[in-house]
Design an enzyme around this catalytic site. Structure first.
Site: not given
Length: 501
Positions: A195, A271, A305, A402
């Site tokens: 996906k 992750e 990231c 973040e």
């Protein structure tokens, strides 16, 4: 020119032909319409224009994809030898390079990343991942053992594919993350229901077509496009899926982990996010450090990231380094990735731009000083100026959370011992990446042992090699992608003990 309309881009003929097609779901080797007949627009984040459409899957479409993957796993794919799998993966690498211009343009259009990077770095990295994992296809082995039980024994282990895997991709590196997940799964002998992120589905669909051209049997790679909250839940709750691999935010990763546990206790690798520290000592090569700092946070508009978003500079060189980084940020050219000579493209969406700008405003309100940047750009497109903030620290949202945008928080440290420096670097719920800038290798190695992150780079902030494991400590995830370690995610161990006498 900051903004451009999609029609202003000059496209490779293969790219234009791909975009002109009505893209379906890839199920059992065929492009098929979604069962409900729904479609969704795909947007260029630089112009905000829809430039193609894809099918919008439903959970019922996921059922068909899982069934196709199961048939392939137990049928044609199970009869493919390891050396044949390796040759197919090598063929995939060749096809990626042959179709590199088209793939690079699709990635640039869809994600906003500058075309020069897509062409010169992404295509090499994606092809290299397939080549690296092709070599592992014939080297997945078990061991023999010498039991201490009474009698004579022949005991050994088998390492076998885990089965049908669901793979859920992020929007920031759609093609790279597809390669990181597809290649090891195929090397191990698994089949896939993939996906892509709802905003960036195109290169995953094209890679699935190239896989068929490479000789990979129908049903081995199935691609379902659509809304993340619908299709992601359908995959992670599906009893026919044996393992899920996800790259994305920590919040969504936690939701996925709960689904995997509460459904059929399927295996899961994650992750997730990061808030990576960059530590610069006075003896560092400062020109290299400044270039590395800027590259680590401003590349792809900070939507990485592992971006080096927390900068710690020794007080002896703090002013020099931070001023140089701010000057470099101010000199970066922001604009559509499809147009030449732009260093930063847009962030992925209006919502993402609003989120980044909200963090910058919150930083100002909490006392941060904006040394450069801090504004949204353009009447069209999701552009944000590369931004450097000073006067930040623990407890401020820009320091702790973040941002996923081109925003750097700069701080100074004094003559602290390495334990104190490491404590500041580790004061985060994340632990994905980090970098240390020094010529003193004793300091580098000692500090590397103390930093809680899955990747520690010295005199660079990136090490994008297929052989190096990639993953995080703490809330940055579970498991490792890339390297030999990734095969642990897609295989399981079976012990066989034969009593001979």
């Amino acid at each position: 020119m900051l903004n451009a309309a999609f029609k202003d881009y000059s496209l490779h003929p293969a790219t234009a032909a791909f975009l002109a097609r009505a893209h379906g779901l890839m199920i059992d080797g065929r492009s098929v319409a979604a069962l409900a007949g729904r479609r969704r627009d795909v947007f260029d984040p630089a112009s905000e224009e829809a430039f193609t459409t894809v099918a919008e899957a439903s959970p019922e479409d996921v059922d068909l994809a899982v069934a196709a993957a199961r048939r392939a796993f137990e049928g044609d794919w199970a009869r493919v030898t390891p050396s044949q799998r390796g040759r197919m993966l090598n063929r995939m690498a060749e096809l990626i390079e042959t179709n590199g211009d088209e793939l690079a343009e699709l990635e640039c259009l869809n994600s906003g990343k500058p075309l020069q990077f897509c062409r010169n770095v992404d295509i090499f990295g994606v092809a290299d991942m397939f080549r690296y994992m092709a070599g592992w296809a014939t080297k997945i082995t078990g061991d023999t053992h010498n039991p201490s039980m009474p009698g004579e024994w022949h005991a050994y282990t088998l390492r076998q594919p885990v089965g049908v895997v669901g793979q859920i991709l992020p929007w920031n590196f759609p093609m790279n993350m597809a390669a990181w997940k597809i290649a090891p799964a195929l090397a191990a002998g698994c089949t896939i229901v993939l996906k892509p992120a709802e905003a960036t589905p195109l290169t995953a669909l094209r890679l699935a077509e190239l896989a068929l051209e490479a000789g990979i049997p129908a049903g081995v790679i199935n691609v379902v496009t659509g809304k993340g909250s619908v299709i992601g839940d359908a995959i992670t709750n599906h009893p026919g899926i044996d393992k899920v691999a996800f790259t994305g935010s920590t919040e969504v990763g936690q939701h996925i982990a709960r689904n995997c546990v509460s459904s059929n206790l399927k295996k899961v690798s994650l992750e997730l996010g990061g808030k990576s520290p960059v530590i610069v000592f006075p003896d560092a090569d400062l020109d290299a450090a400044v270039a590395g700092i800027a590259g680590s946070i401003f590349f792809h508009a900070g939507q990485v990231c592992a971006a080096g978003s927390r900068l710690y500079v020794h007080e002896k060189i703090y002013d020099r380094v931070v001023e140089a980084v701010a000057a470099k940020a101010a000199g970066l050219k922001v604009g559509p990735g499809m147009l030449p000579d732009h260093d930063l493209g847009p962030v992925i969406s209006r919502a993402q731009r609003e989120s980044v700008m909200a963090y910058i405003e919150k930083g100002r309100a909490e006392g941060a000083e904006v040394l450069t940047g801090g504004r949204a750009l353009g009447a069209k497109g999701h552009f944000v100026e590369p931004t450097v903030l000073a006067g930040t620290g623990p407890g401020m949202a820009v320091h702790d959370e973040e941002i996923f945008g081109p925003v750097l928080c700069a701080m100074r440290f004094g003559d602290e011992d390495l334990d104190a420096i490491a404590a500041r670097a580790n004061a985060s719920p994340y632990g994905l990446s980090s970098s240390i800038w020094t010529r003193d290798l004793s300091v580098a190695h000692r500090l590397a042992k103390r930093i809680q992150s899955g990747i520690v780079n010295v005199n660079t902030h990136t090490s994008p090699d297929a052989s190096l494991p990639y993953g995080g400590y703490k809330q940055s995830g579970w498991g490792r992608e890339r390297g030999a370690e990734v095969l642990d995610l897609y295989t399981q161990i079976k012990a066989v003990a034969v009593k001979l006498a």
